[in-house]
Write a protein that holds these residues in place. Structure first.
Motif, PDB file in Angstrom:
ATOM      1  N   ILE A   1       4.116  -4.851  -3.336  1.00 41.81           N
ATOM      2  CA  ILE A   1       5.331  -4.271  -3.913  1.00 41.81           C
ATOM      3  C   ILE A   1       6.194  -5.411  -4.431  1.00 41.81           C
ATOM      4  CG2 ILE A   1       7.398  -2.900  -3.464  1.00 41.81           C
ATOM      5  CD1 ILE A   1       5.821  -1.488  -1.232  1.00 41.81           C
ATOM      6  N   LEU A   2       6.523  -5.367  -5.716  1.00 42.50           N
ATOM      7  CA  LEU A   2       7.279  -6.452  -6.327  1.00 42.50           C
ATOM      8  C   LEU A   2       8.763  -6.138  -6.484  1.00 42.50           C
ATOM      9  CD1 LEU A   2       4.818  -7.548  -9.178  1.00 42.50           C
ATOM     10  CD2 LEU A   2       5.069  -8.516  -6.891  1.00 42.50           C
ATOM     11  N   ASN A   3       9.176  -4.878  -6.309  1.00 41.71           N
ATOM     12  CA  ASN A   3      10.595  -4.584  -6.482  1.00 41.71           C
ATOM     13  C   ASN A   3      11.400  -5.107  -5.290  1.00 41.71           C
ATOM     14  OD1 ASN A   3      11.499  -2.292  -4.534  1.00 41.71           O
ATOM     15  ND2 ASN A   3       9.566  -1.503  -5.352  1.00 41.71           N
ATOM     16  N   ASP A   4      12.693  -5.267  -5.490  1.00 42.80           N
ATOM     17  CA  ASP A   4      13.557  -5.909  -4.492  1.00 42.80           C
ATOM     18  C   ASP A   4      13.924  -4.999  -3.330  1.00 42.80           C
ATOM     19  OD1 ASP A   4      13.600  -8.250  -5.970  1.00 42.80           O
ATOM     20  OD2 ASP A   4      15.374  -7.650  -7.121  1.00 42.80           O
ATOM     21  N   THR A   5      13.750  -3.677  -3.478  1.00 44.22           N
ATOM     22  CA  THR A   5      14.177  -2.755  -2.417  1.00 44.22           C
ATOM     23  C   THR A   5      13.075  -1.759  -2.090  1.00 44.22           C
ATOM     24  OG1 THR A   5      15.193  -1.342  -4.102  1.00 44.22           O
ATOM     25  CG2 THR A   5      16.627  -2.967  -3.013  1.00 44.22           C
ATOM     26  N   PRO A   6      11.969  -2.230  -1.474  1.00 38.90           N
ATOM     27  CA  PRO A   6      10.862  -1.306  -1.150  1.00 38.90           C
ATOM     28  C   PRO A   6      11.272  -0.270  -0.112  1.00 38.90           C
ATOM     29  CG  PRO A   6      10.507  -3.456  -0.144  1.00 38.90           C
ATOM     30  CD  PRO A   6      11.692  -3.605  -1.051  1.00 38.90           C
ATOM     31  N   THR A   7      10.672   0.903  -0.237  1.00 43.19           N
ATOM     32  CA  THR A   7      10.944   2.005   0.687  1.00 43.19           C
ATOM     33  C   THR A   7       9.796   2.223   1.661  1.00 43.19           C
ATOM     34  OG1 THR A   7      12.352   3.122  -0.937  1.00 43.19           O
ATOM     35  CG2 THR A   7      11.417   4.493   0.824  1.00 43.19           C
ATOM     36  N   LEU A   8       8.566   2.019   1.202  1.00 48.44           N
ATOM     37  CA  LEU A   8       7.397   2.279   2.046  1.00 48.44           C
ATOM     38  C   LEU A   8       7.368   1.345   3.251  1.00 48.44           C
ATOM     39  CD1 LEU A   8       4.347   2.809  -0.359  1.00 48.44           C
ATOM     40  CD2 LEU A   8       5.502   4.527   1.040  1.00 48.44           C
ATOM     41  N   SER A   9       7.084   1.912   4.401  1.00 47.09           N
ATOM     42  CA  SER A   9       6.854   1.088   5.587  1.00 47.09           C
ATOM     43  C   SER A   9       5.508   0.401   5.465  1.00 47.09           C
ATOM     44  CB  SER A   9       6.878   1.963   6.841  1.00 47.09           C
ATOM     45  OG  SER A   9       5.790   2.883   6.813  1.00 47.09           O
ATOM     46  N   ALA A  10       5.284  -0.636   6.287  1.00 41.28           N
ATOM     47  CA  ALA A  10       4.018  -1.365   6.237  1.00 41.28           C
ATOM     48  C   ALA A  10       2.839  -0.425   6.503  1.00 41.28           C
ATOM     49  CB  ALA A  10       4.039  -2.504   7.244  1.00 41.28           C
ATOM     50  N   ALA A  11       3.020   0.503   7.439  1.00 39.65           N
ATOM     51  CA  ALA A  11       1.935   1.425   7.777  1.00 39.65           C
ATOM     52  C   ALA A  11       1.607   2.365   6.621  1.00 39.65           C
ATOM     53  CB  ALA A  11       2.315   2.233   9.016  1.00 39.65           C
ATOM     54  N   ALA A  12       2.618   2.672   5.818  1.00 36.16           N
ATOM     55  CA  ALA A  12       2.416   3.610   4.715  1.00 36.16           C
ATOM     56  C   ALA A  12       1.919   2.925   3.454  1.00 36.16           C
ATOM     57  CB  ALA A  12       3.717   4.349   4.420  1.00 36.16           C
ATOM     58  N   GLN A  13       1.733   1.605   3.491  1.00 42.39           N
ATOM     59  CA  GLN A  13       1.333   0.856   2.294  1.00 42.39           C
ATOM     60  C   GLN A  13      -0.182   0.723   2.146  1.00 42.39           C
ATOM     61  OE1 GLN A  13       3.357  -2.933   1.960  1.00 42.39           O
ATOM     62  NE2 GLN A  13       5.358  -2.006   2.391  1.00 42.39           N
ATOM     63  N   LYS A  14      -0.959   1.364   3.002  1.00 41.97           N
ATOM     64  CA  LYS A  14      -2.410   1.246   2.907  1.00 41.97           C
ATOM     65  C   LYS A  14      -2.894   1.572   1.499  1.00 41.97           C
ATOM     66  CE  LYS A  14      -4.041   1.928   7.640  1.00 41.97           C
ATOM     67  NZ  LYS A  14      -4.926   2.748   8.518  1.00 41.97           N
ATOM     68  N   THR A  15      -3.688   0.685   0.958  1.00 38.98           N
ATOM     69  CA  THR A  15      -4.160   0.844  -0.420  1.00 38.98           C
ATOM     70  C   THR A  15      -5.653   0.559  -0.443  1.00 38.98           C
ATOM     71  OG1 THR A  15      -2.013   0.166  -1.300  1.00 38.98           O
ATOM     72  CG2 THR A  15      -3.901   0.079  -2.801  1.00 38.98           C
ATOM     73  N   TRP A  16      -6.431   1.612  -0.535  1.00 34.59           N
ATOM     74  CA  TRP A  16      -7.888   1.485  -0.543  1.00 34.59           C
ATOM     75  C   TRP A  16      -8.378   1.357  -1.985  1.00 34.59           C
ATOM     76  CZ3 TRP A  16     -10.513   1.053   4.004  1.00 34.59           C
ATOM     77  CH2 TRP A  16      -9.845   1.432   5.162  1.00 34.59           C
ATOM     78  N   VAL A  17      -9.128   0.316  -2.247  1.00 38.56           N
ATOM     79  CA  VAL A  17      -9.671   0.098  -3.593  1.00 38.56           C
ATOM     80  C   VAL A  17     -11.160  -0.204  -3.483  1.00 38.56           C
ATOM     81  CG1 VAL A  17      -7.481  -0.726  -4.549  1.00 38.56           C
ATOM     82  CG2 VAL A  17      -9.103  -2.370  -3.578  1.00 38.56           C
ATOM     83  N   ALA A  18     -11.867   0.096  -4.576  1.00 40.56           N
ATOM     84  CA  ALA A  18     -13.313  -0.153  -4.635  1.00 40.56           C
ATOM     85  C   ALA A  18     -13.565  -1.601  -5.019  1.00 40.56           C
ATOM     86  CB  ALA A  18     -13.963   0.782  -5.646  1.00 40.56           C
TER      87      ALA A  18
END
Length: 788
Positions: free
Chosen positions: A329-346
């Motif tokens: 996350i590059l914006n200055d005021t992220p909302t997502l918690s660390a647990a909610a940031q899971k990002t699965w990619v191939a």
């Protein structure tokens, strides 16, 4: 940063390959000569820190690669002789132009570099080969003519003050050296400028670092890179992928990365598709797992990014959108918690095997092209260091040994050839060894300039040693060293410029430098100011009325908006591909009155008030505000009464005037959101830059279905043409471009007039008040940038 190669062939403007990222650089790469001029080492083991380029057509002009100022130049009336074998043939050119460029690559990230164009054609040969020069050449440069300062011979080296050039300005034509036609082309940085950008506190680039970490800086551009440690598990489907979200994760393969290995992954988007490229490192050596980048199993991954983020990140789709695009996350005021940031990619983790991995893990390092990752081949080279020191510097001897390998392949007779002819064997060896050629392109070399005469004795003396190039040839060529110096000094000039002599610089393979930084979509405020057309014609009734934006106004507004605009364009993938930026800008400009308005004028009195237009591409109607609020998870403890049903006040959040960076960010972000959520709009941005493409995008923005009802079409079409000359690599012949378009007019309010100014009736008189007509209009679009 807007940059292009020194030649702009028309076949580099497009490609039939949908996966081709940069067709212009692919075309110009072929201009690098295969038989001499090897970067960064010469046949005699000297530094040769430039590339030799020969365009397909000998009359192709040499062009400035970026906006800049002239440091020095020399214009010759005629060529000189190299004196080889006593010949008087005029087979070498002394003309050159040296430019200084300064632009931005991120917030607080100003980069300064130089470009050098050597062996430019002499005036006599230009007249013979290209044609006569104009008797009254233009004072300033252009993409179609030599300027006055390059149209007359100079008395030696000139070092002007405040002489500016624009990207694509003609600087001359490729001449010759030793009878070989080519442009010797360099890009370099001073030691101070190199340190200021690569070693800047808070933004230090991890060039040469074999154990890079996710930078604390938000400086990001180009492609994303992930460093995945050994032992990581890959799954066939994420455990959270259940119900409707499972559609985003087609089944792949499970597996575990060897604990003694490391995986490097490149990921990027191009024309709506997601691509990845993987390397596996074992015992310090990295091996590609795929011969070319692989397209993601999910088609139109980027075009569906808004829907994917909305489905997978209900707590804050906006943050999820950044995770999917950047891996962080590059914006200055992220909302997502660390647990909610899971990002699965191939990811390809083994030859022929792809699986999913969560890249949000802290053990996985996230980089971008802004970090110059070592596994992409970037490496510093300096004379006198250990072969691989801790600071990422490689010993110059490694390069010299490359020449030794080639020498061992030569016959005794071949070793007695003229010095420049020795390059044939070296260049041939490199051209036939792809791995060597690609590795050399990533070398960034700390070296003196070969055009600095003050260092000749120190730099060249070993050539005359008993085991040196000329020392070994004393019997057959006793005057070889003296003749070499005599000729070479006629080309040198650097000590006569503001850069001075006796210094070292940091040199890049020039085409590799340009290709790399073309991925950087961040605009300097001056580059952004150029994107405001100096003059537009707006159709009022039956007449076109001119309106203008002075450089002073454009520059002032750009300085206020640059950071926010760049951050928003980066987030939504609008800046990586200049064609997208062109379309976005062409609609933002008329929508906002050249960034002067963030609210719809008179919106309070509209039937759809209070939800009238706000932002850069103005959100209108309650539906758009609701979707944007959900996307950002906006809320307010005290929204205005008119916006109670939203729970937030759009007047305060995305359209409050003079509220500093925060307000600007939301104005841009809401516009980017509108592009991202609109079905097919990103794909339309990718479709092309013709008039019909611009009309298609106009329909996306305005929501109308018929060409006749397009709001502001006249301004948008003019902006597209103008911006093509600023942002793309096209060359327009002349200072204006003619366009033709149809416009629907209401005959009751705006009658058609004949040549005498009398109304022309259309249709049957009883139906006159209900009839519309289509009028055809012709406009000459001015390409003038009005130099500051």
């Amino acid at each position: 940063m807007i940059i292009s190669p020194p030649f702009l062939p028309s076949n580099g403007l497009t490609s039939s390959d949908p996966a081709c990222i940069d067709p212009m650089m692919d075309a110009v790469d072929k201009f690098e000569l295969p038989h001499h001029g090897v970067y960064p080492i010469a046949f005699d083991r000297r530094w040769h820190c430039g590339a030799h380029l020969q365009p397909k057509h000998q009359n192709d002009a040499v062009r400035a690669i970026a906006d800049g100022e002239v440091v020095a130049y020399r214009v010759a009336q005629k060529a000189i002789t190299d004196g080889h074998n006593g010949t008087d043939a005029l087979n070498s050119n002394t003309g050159f132009v040296l430019l200084k460029h300064m632009t931005d690559t991120g917030d607080g990230r100003t980069i300064t570099f130089y470009s050098l164009y050597m062996h430019l054609l002499d005036l006599n040969s230009i007249r013979e080969r290209i044609g006569p020069l104009p008797s009254n050449p233009p004072e300033v440069g252009s993409s179609t003519a030599l300027p006055k300062w390059l149209a007359y011979p100079t008395d030696g080296v000139q070092a002007p003050k405040n002489l500016k050039v624009y990207r694509k300005d003609i600087l001359g034509y490729p001449g010759k050296c030793h009878g070989q036609q080519h442009l010797h082309f360099e890009i370099f940085m001073t030691e101070g400028d190199f340190a200021a950008w690569f070693e800047q506190a808070g933004h230090a680039v991890q060039l040469g670092n074999k154990t890079p970490t996710t930078p604390a800086s938000k400086d990001y551009w180009g492609h994303s890179y992930f460093v995945i440690p050994g032992g990581q598990a890959f799954v066939s489907a994420p455990p959270e992928a259940i119900g409707p979200t499972a559609n985003y994760f087609p089944a792949l393969q499970a597996g575990t990365l060897d604990k003694d290995s490391k995986l490097y992954v490149e990921a990027y988007f191009h024309k709506g598709q997601r691509y990845t490229h993987s390397w596996i490192e074992k015992s310090g050596a990295a091996t590609p797992l795929n011969s070319k980048p692989e397209r993601d199993i999910c088609k139109d991954y980027e075009y569906d990014l808004y829907a994917r983020a909305t489905a997978l990140y209900p707590q804050c789709p906006s943050d999820g959108y950044e995770m999917l695009r950047f891996g962080r996350i590059l914006n200055d005021t992220p909302t997502l918690s660390a647990a909610a940031q899971k990002t699965w990619v191939a990811v390809t983790f083994e030859a022929g095997k792809q699986g999913y991995i969560d890249i949000s893990q802290s053990t996985i390092q996230k980089l971008s092209d802004a970090d110059f990752p070592h596994f992409c081949g970037w490496q510093k080279i300096e004379e006198g260091n250990t072969p691989l020191s801790q600071d990422g510097l490689c010993d110059y001897d490694a390069l010299r040994n490359l020449v030794k390998v080639v020498e061992d392949l030569e016959t005794p007779a071949e070793r007695l050839r003229s010095e420049w002819e020795q390059e044939d064997k070296l260049a041939d060896y490199i051209q036939t060894h792809a791995e060597v050629r690609e590795r050399l392109k990533g070398f960034i070399c700390h070296a003196p300039s070969e055009w600095d005469a003050s260092g000749n004795e120190a730099r060249f003396k070993r050539l005359n040693d008993p085991d040196g190039f000329f020392g070994k040839r004393k019997e057959t060529d006793p005057n070889g060293y003296d003749n070499f110096l005599k000729f070479h000094t006629q080309l040198q000039f650097l000590e006569q410029t503001t850069l001075g002599g006796g210094k070292k610089f940091w040199f890049f393979h020039p085409l590799a430098f340009i290709r790399h930084f073309r991925k950087c979509g961040w605009l300097h405020s001056d580059e952004m100011a150029q994107c405001f057309p100096r003059k537009l014609l707006h159709l009022k009734l039956t007449q076109f009325q001119p309106s203008g934006t002075s450089w002073a106004i454009a520059a002032s507004r750009s300085k206020n908006w640059a950071r926010s605009f760049n951050e928003g364009a980066r987030k939504y993938g609008l800046s990586n591909q200049k064609q997208r930026l062109l379309h976005f800008f062409s609609h933002v400009i008329p929508e906002t009155g050249n960034l002067s308005l963030v609210k719809e004028v008179g919106g309070e009195d509209r039937s759809y008030s209070p939800y009238y237009g706000r932002g850069l591409i103005q959100l209108t109607h309650l539906e758009n505000y609701k979707k944007y609020g959900d996307f950002r998870r906006l809320s307010s403890s005290n929204p205005a009464a008119a916006f109670q049903e939203l729970g937030w006040d759009p007047n305060e959040i995305i359209a409050k005037d003079n509220d500093g960076h925060h307000s600007y960010v939301n104005c841009v972000d809401s516009a980017g959101f509108y592009v991202a959520k609109k079905n097919n709009m990103l794909s339309h941005l990718d479709s092309g830059t013709s008039q019909q493409d611009a009309i298609t995008v106009s329909k996306d923005v305005n929501g109308y279905v018929s060409i006749e009802n397009l709001n502001g079409l006249d301004l948008r079409l003019q902006s597209v043409i103008y911006l093509r000359s600023i942002l793309l690599d096209e060359i327009f012949d002349g200072g204006s471009v003619s366009i033709t378009f149809d416009w629907r007019r209401n005959s009751q309010k705006e009658p058609v007039l004949d040549a005498q100014g009398h109304p022309v009736l259309t249709g049957n008189p009883p139906r006159q008040k209900k009839k519309f007509y289509i009028a055809t209009h012709h406009i000459n679009v001015s390409l003038d940038r009005q130099r500051p």
